[in-house]
Design a protein around this motif. Structure first.
Motif, PDB file in Angstrom:
ATOM      1  N   GLY A  30       0.812  -1.211   0.000  1.00 57.56           N
ATOM      2  CA  GLY A  30       0.000   0.000   0.000  1.00 57.56           C
ATOM      3  C   GLY A  30       0.846   1.262   0.000  1.00 57.56           C
ATOM      4  O   GLY A  30       1.929   1.317  -0.579  1.00 57.56           O
ATOM      5  N   SER A  31       0.350   2.291   0.691  1.00 54.51           N
ATOM      6  CA  SER A  31       1.047   3.582   0.710  1.00 54.51           C
ATOM      7  C   SER A  31       2.410   3.477   1.381  1.00 54.51           C
ATOM      8  O   SER A  31       3.308   4.273   1.112  1.00 54.51           O
ATOM      9  CB  SER A  31       0.195   4.628   1.432  1.00 54.51           C
ATOM     10  N   HIS A  32       2.593   2.483   2.273  1.00 55.24           N
ATOM     11  CA  HIS A  32       3.900   2.292   2.916  1.00 55.24           C
ATOM     12  C   HIS A  32       4.958   1.905   1.874  1.00 55.24           C
ATOM     13  O   HIS A  32       6.126   2.272   2.002  1.00 55.24           O
ATOM     14  CB  HIS A  32       3.809   1.200   3.991  1.00 55.24           C
ATOM     15  N   TRP A  33       4.538   1.140   0.857  1.00 52.18           N
ATOM     16  CA  TRP A  33       5.474   0.759  -0.198  1.00 52.18           C
ATOM     17  C   TRP A  33       5.886   1.982  -1.023  1.00 52.18           C
ATOM     18  O   TRP A  33       7.031   2.073  -1.477  1.00 52.18           O
ATOM     19  CB  TRP A  33       4.856  -0.291  -1.106  1.00 52.18           C
ATOM     20  N   VAL A  34       4.984   2.935  -1.189  1.00 49.90           N
ATOM     21  CA  VAL A  34       5.280   4.126  -1.997  1.00 49.90           C
ATOM     22  C   VAL A  34       6.523   4.828  -1.463  1.00 49.90           C
ATOM     23  O   VAL A  34       7.404   5.234  -2.225  1.00 49.90           O
ATOM     24  CB  VAL A  34       4.074   5.081  -2.020  1.00 49.90           C
ATOM     25  N   MET A  36       8.766   3.432   0.787  1.00 46.74           N
ATOM     26  CA  MET A  36       9.900   2.498   0.842  1.00 46.74           C
ATOM     27  C   MET A  36      10.604   2.432  -0.510  1.00 46.74           C
ATOM     28  O   MET A  36      11.845   2.340  -0.585  1.00 46.74           O
ATOM     29  CB  MET A  36       9.416   1.107   1.253  1.00 46.74           C
ATOM     30  N   LYS A  37       9.814   2.502  -1.582  1.00 46.70           N
ATOM     31  CA  LYS A  37      10.373   2.438  -2.932  1.00 46.70           C
ATOM     32  C   LYS A  37      11.338   3.592  -3.186  1.00 46.70           C
ATOM     33  O   LYS A  37      12.348   3.430  -3.891  1.00 46.70           O
ATOM     34  CB  LYS A  37       9.223   2.464  -3.940  1.00 46.70           C
ATOM     35  N   VAL A  38      11.062   4.756  -2.607  1.00 44.48           N
ATOM     36  CA  VAL A  38      11.955   5.916  -2.767  1.00 44.48           C
ATOM     37  C   VAL A  38      13.337   5.595  -2.202  1.00 44.48           C
ATOM     38  O   VAL A  38      14.367   5.891  -2.832  1.00 44.48           O
ATOM     39  CB  VAL A  38      11.356   7.156  -2.060  1.00 44.48           C
ATOM     40  N   ILE A  39      13.383   4.988  -1.013  1.00 44.30           N
ATOM     41  CA  ILE A  39      14.669   4.630  -0.396  1.00 44.30           C
ATOM     42  C   ILE A  39      15.374   3.555  -1.218  1.00 44.30           C
ATOM     43  O   ILE A  39      16.593   3.612  -1.425  1.00 44.30           O
ATOM     44  CB  ILE A  39      14.453   4.151   1.056  1.00 44.30           C
ATOM     45  N   ILE A  40      14.614   2.563  -1.700  1.00 43.25           N
ATOM     46  CA  ILE A  40      15.202   1.492  -2.508  1.00 43.25           C
ATOM     47  C   ILE A  40      15.853   2.060  -3.761  1.00 43.25           C
ATOM     48  O   ILE A  40      16.994   1.696  -4.108  1.00 43.25           O
ATOM     49  CB  ILE A  40      14.115   0.460  -2.883  1.00 43.25           C
ATOM     50  N   GLU A  41      15.163   2.960  -4.445  1.00 46.85           N
ATOM     51  CA  GLU A  41      15.707   3.546  -5.674  1.00 46.85           C
ATOM     52  C   GLU A  41      16.960   4.362  -5.387  1.00 46.85           C
ATOM     53  O   GLU A  41      17.921   4.342  -6.169  1.00 46.85           O
ATOM     54  CB  GLU A  41      14.637   4.402  -6.354  1.00 46.85           C
ATOM     55  N   GLU A  42      16.980   5.057  -4.249  1.00 44.02           N
ATOM     56  CA  GLU A  42      18.160   5.843  -3.890  1.00 44.02           C
ATOM     57  C   GLU A  42      19.337   4.928  -3.548  1.00 44.02           C
ATOM     58  O   GLU A  42      20.477   5.184  -3.974  1.00 44.02           O
ATOM     59  CB  GLU A  42      17.836   6.760  -2.706  1.00 44.02           C
ATOM     60  N   TYR A  60       0.815  -3.530  -4.567  1.00 45.33           N
ATOM     61  CA  TYR A  60       1.656  -2.449  -5.088  1.00 45.33           C
ATOM     62  C   TYR A  60       3.067  -2.896  -5.445  1.00 45.33           C
ATOM     63  O   TYR A  60       3.705  -2.304  -6.307  1.00 45.33           O
ATOM     64  CB  TYR A  60       1.752  -1.329  -4.035  1.00 45.33           C
ATOM     65  N   ILE A  61       3.576  -3.927  -4.744  1.00 43.02           N
ATOM     66  CA  ILE A  61       4.985  -4.300  -4.902  1.00 43.02           C
ATOM     67  C   ILE A  61       5.128  -5.209  -6.120  1.00 43.02           C
ATOM     68  O   ILE A  61       4.713  -6.372  -6.089  1.00 43.02           O
ATOM     69  CB  ILE A  61       5.510  -5.003  -3.631  1.00 43.02           C
ATOM     70  N   LYS A  62       5.715  -4.686  -7.180  1.00 44.88           N
ATOM     71  CA  LYS A  62       5.819  -5.431  -8.436  1.00 44.88           C
ATOM     72  C   LYS A  62       6.948  -6.455  -8.372  1.00 44.88           C
ATOM     73  O   LYS A  62       7.973  -6.249  -7.721  1.00 44.88           O
ATOM     74  CB  LYS A  62       6.059  -4.466  -9.608  1.00 44.88           C
ATOM     75  N   GLU A  63       6.756  -7.537  -9.119  1.00 45.32           N
ATOM     76  CA  GLU A  63       7.768  -8.599  -9.134  1.00 45.32           C
ATOM     77  C   GLU A  63       8.995  -8.188  -9.942  1.00 45.32           C
ATOM     78  O   GLU A  63      10.125  -8.506  -9.588  1.00 45.32           O
ATOM     79  CB  GLU A  63       7.160  -9.882  -9.705  1.00 45.32           C
ATOM     80  N   GLU A  64       8.769  -7.442 -11.032  1.00 41.48           N
ATOM     81  CA  GLU A  64       9.869  -7.017 -11.899  1.00 41.48           C
ATOM     82  C   GLU A  64      10.196  -5.549 -11.638  1.00 41.48           C
ATOM     83  O   GLU A  64       9.295  -4.709 -11.553  1.00 41.48           O
ATOM     84  CB  GLU A  64       9.482  -7.195 -13.371  1.00 41.48           C
ATOM     85  N   SER A  65      11.467  -5.236 -11.526  1.00 43.96           N
ATOM     86  CA  SER A  65      11.897  -3.852 -11.325  1.00 43.96           C
ATOM     87  C   SER A  65      13.358  -3.707 -11.726  1.00 43.96           C
ATOM     88  O   SER A  65      14.156  -4.627 -11.490  1.00 43.96           O
ATOM     89  CB  SER A  65      11.728  -3.438  -9.861  1.00 43.96           C
TER      90      SER A  65
END
Length: 523
Positions: A30-34, A36-42, A60-65
């Protein structure tokens, strides 16, 4: 089948090793992943290898990235989009009816649903822990740190099982607001979540605060204790208290700060990164820019109710659309469902919007929001005042804090009609203090020596370099409440004082007795 997938994934991580570290992420959906994804990308941009563990039904959490490798567990555990959609409609209906028992039954249903979510988390972890090939591959991968959101327990238990340092991306734990897990929280000036109180409380408000804390201290563990206690007993032994594993985390990257929250005690391993997901606005797509510019001197109103609650009941959307239609401003509204019949020519409905870029546009005058942490912090970052439509969870509390600072006007869904909503919009649009107060908060937020995202990444890398941060962790949670509040010391000192007073009393009594006897003899 999934054994092969996991082995291949871990091998791919091993083969792709660079000079960076290896981070195992167990996020919440959900919104928590939104955020967390910012930190992962950084972290990925700085050369670290990221592996994300996700359930197969993840929303929300996609398998491919391109930023991470995923490990998909064949288990339930993600957020249910359909459940949240029907959930919010039911909540709004109950709030409008204002029936006490209906609200009580709804609260009990909420507890049951969240309890079920935690049960599914334990099932997912059980599947992982019983899969020897998976656990061996995770051990052999030699991760440097586990990064997790402690709103769910998965990452905490996985870090313990793998013997890895633990970093939280946190606002809430499984027991409620994160500070209450590790920091002193005097109820005389620290308002408990959902009480909508400030740090300046009257006696009756302090009484309300203590009662709310008492109910919360019973309610939150009720949702999780049976599941996590049984899980811990099975995999870590009977002597491990599940919540002590949360309290033993190395670093708490806190998604708020004292621009947003009221001042309160904290701890050395709490790092504040409020607004870390916010960025300077990028140019809008051409069609959206043209619509925004067509607003002229009146400007634009932006409305979004976040990631979980897209579609509102039809009577509510009709009232909102009718109020917008009466304003000279242009409106960009993230909306799902049927088009309202009262929609004006000034309102553009969109299924998705570049929210950060719109809030950073100079023509944006007001943000109509549900009060989620991410949206409120983006409004602070860009200095845009808020008209709040809180729905559930921490949203009323977040918006109350903004209202207390004079940066928001909150509208209750129970009383919302076109006149009430239009009045709230006009108040925020035309009363200068709302914009001035929000821009002051924005200046304070920006006036810091290091960007919040850089600070967050520094501390994650610090833990990776040093194998944890035990020198920053308090051990207070390992103490009994008697030792923590020095009850034993106070009682010992009181007994010593009483003993001294008793000795003095007996000595004085003895002296007086001797003096009295001498006086009698002399007479």
């Amino acid at each position: 089948m999934h054994h092969i997938t996991w082995t291949a994934l871990v091998l791919s991580v091993t083969l792709s090793m660079s000079s960076g570290g290896k981070v195992l992420v167990f996020p919440a959906d959900g919104s928590h992943w939104v955020n967390m994804k910012v930190i992962i990308e950084e972290l990925h941009s700085r050369g670290h290898n990221i592996t994300v563990v996700r359930p197969s039904d993840s929303w929300y959490i996609k398998e491919e990235s391109p930023h991470y490798t995923s490990i998909t567990i064949p288990s339930a555990g993600g957020f249910d989009e359909e459940f949240f959609g029907s959930f919010v409609k039911r909540l709004l209906q109950i709030r409008k009816e204002q029936k006490f028992w209906s609200r009580m039954m709804f609260e009990l249903e909420l507890i049951r649903q969240f309890s079920e979510m935690h049960r599914q988390m334990c099932e997912m972890l059980t599947i992982m822990f019983q899969d020897e090939a998976l656990m061996k591959s995770l051990t052999d991968a030699k991760f440097d740190v586990v990064l997790t959101d402690p709103g769910m327990g998965n990452g905490v238990f996985l870090a313990r099982r793998l013997g890895l340092p633990l970093v939280f991306n946190v606002r809430w734990t499984v027991h409620g607001e994160a500070h209450y897990a590790i920091a002193p929280s005097p109820l005389s000036y620290v308002p408990y979540p959902r009480t909508e109180l400030t740090d300046k409380m009257t006696f009756s408000q302090r009484l309300q605060n203590v009662l709310a804390w008492t109910v919360g201290s019973i309610q939150w563990p009720m949702m999780v204790s049976s599941h996590y206690t049984a899980f811990c007993k099975r995999f870590f032994g009977p002597d491990v208290d599940y919540f002590s594993l949360f309290q033993d985390a190395d670093i708490w990257l806190m998604r708020n700060d004292f621009t947003f929250d009221f001042p309160r005690p904290t701890m050395p391993n709490v790092v504040y990164m409020s607004g870390f997901q916010c960025k300077p606005a990028k140019p809008l797509p051409a069609d959206l820019e043209e619509f925004v510019q067509s607003s002229g001197e009146h400007g634009v109103i932006v409305m979004s109710l976040g990631t979980l609650f897209g579609e509102l009941p039809s009577d509510t959307t009709e009232n909102i659309a009718a109020a917008f239609a009466q304003l000279p401003q242009k409106v960009i509204w993230r909306h799902e469902g049927a088009k309202p019949s009262t929609l004006g020519n000034n309102t553009l409905l969109v299924g998705w919007m570049p929210q950060n870029d719109l809030l950073g546009h100079p023509k944006t005058k007001v943000f109509v929001a549900h009060g989620g942490t991410n949206g409120v912090q983006e409004a602070i970052y860009h200095g845009v005042p808020i008209v709040g439509l809180p729905l559930i969870l921490d949203q009323p509390d977040n918006l109350f804090k903004m209202e207390a600072r004079g940066t928001a006007k909150v509208v209750d869904f129970c009383t919302l009609d076109r006149a009430v909503f239009k009045e709230a919009l006009e108040e925020v649009l035309y009363e200068p203090s709302y914009k001035e107060n929000m821009q002051r908060l924005s200046r304070i937020h920006h006036d810091q020596p290091m960007k919040p995202l850089d600070r967050a990444v520094f501390w994650i890398e610090f833990v990776m370099r040093n194998g944890g941060a035990p020198h920053l962790r308090t051990q207070s949670f390992r103490m009994s409440w008697i030792a923590y509040y020095s009850i034993d010391v106070i009682l010992t000192l009181l007994m010593a004082l009483l003993l001294i007073l008793l000795i003095m009393f007996l000595a004085i009594k003895k002296c007086l007795s001797v003096l009295f006897k001498k006086k009698v003899k002399s007479e």
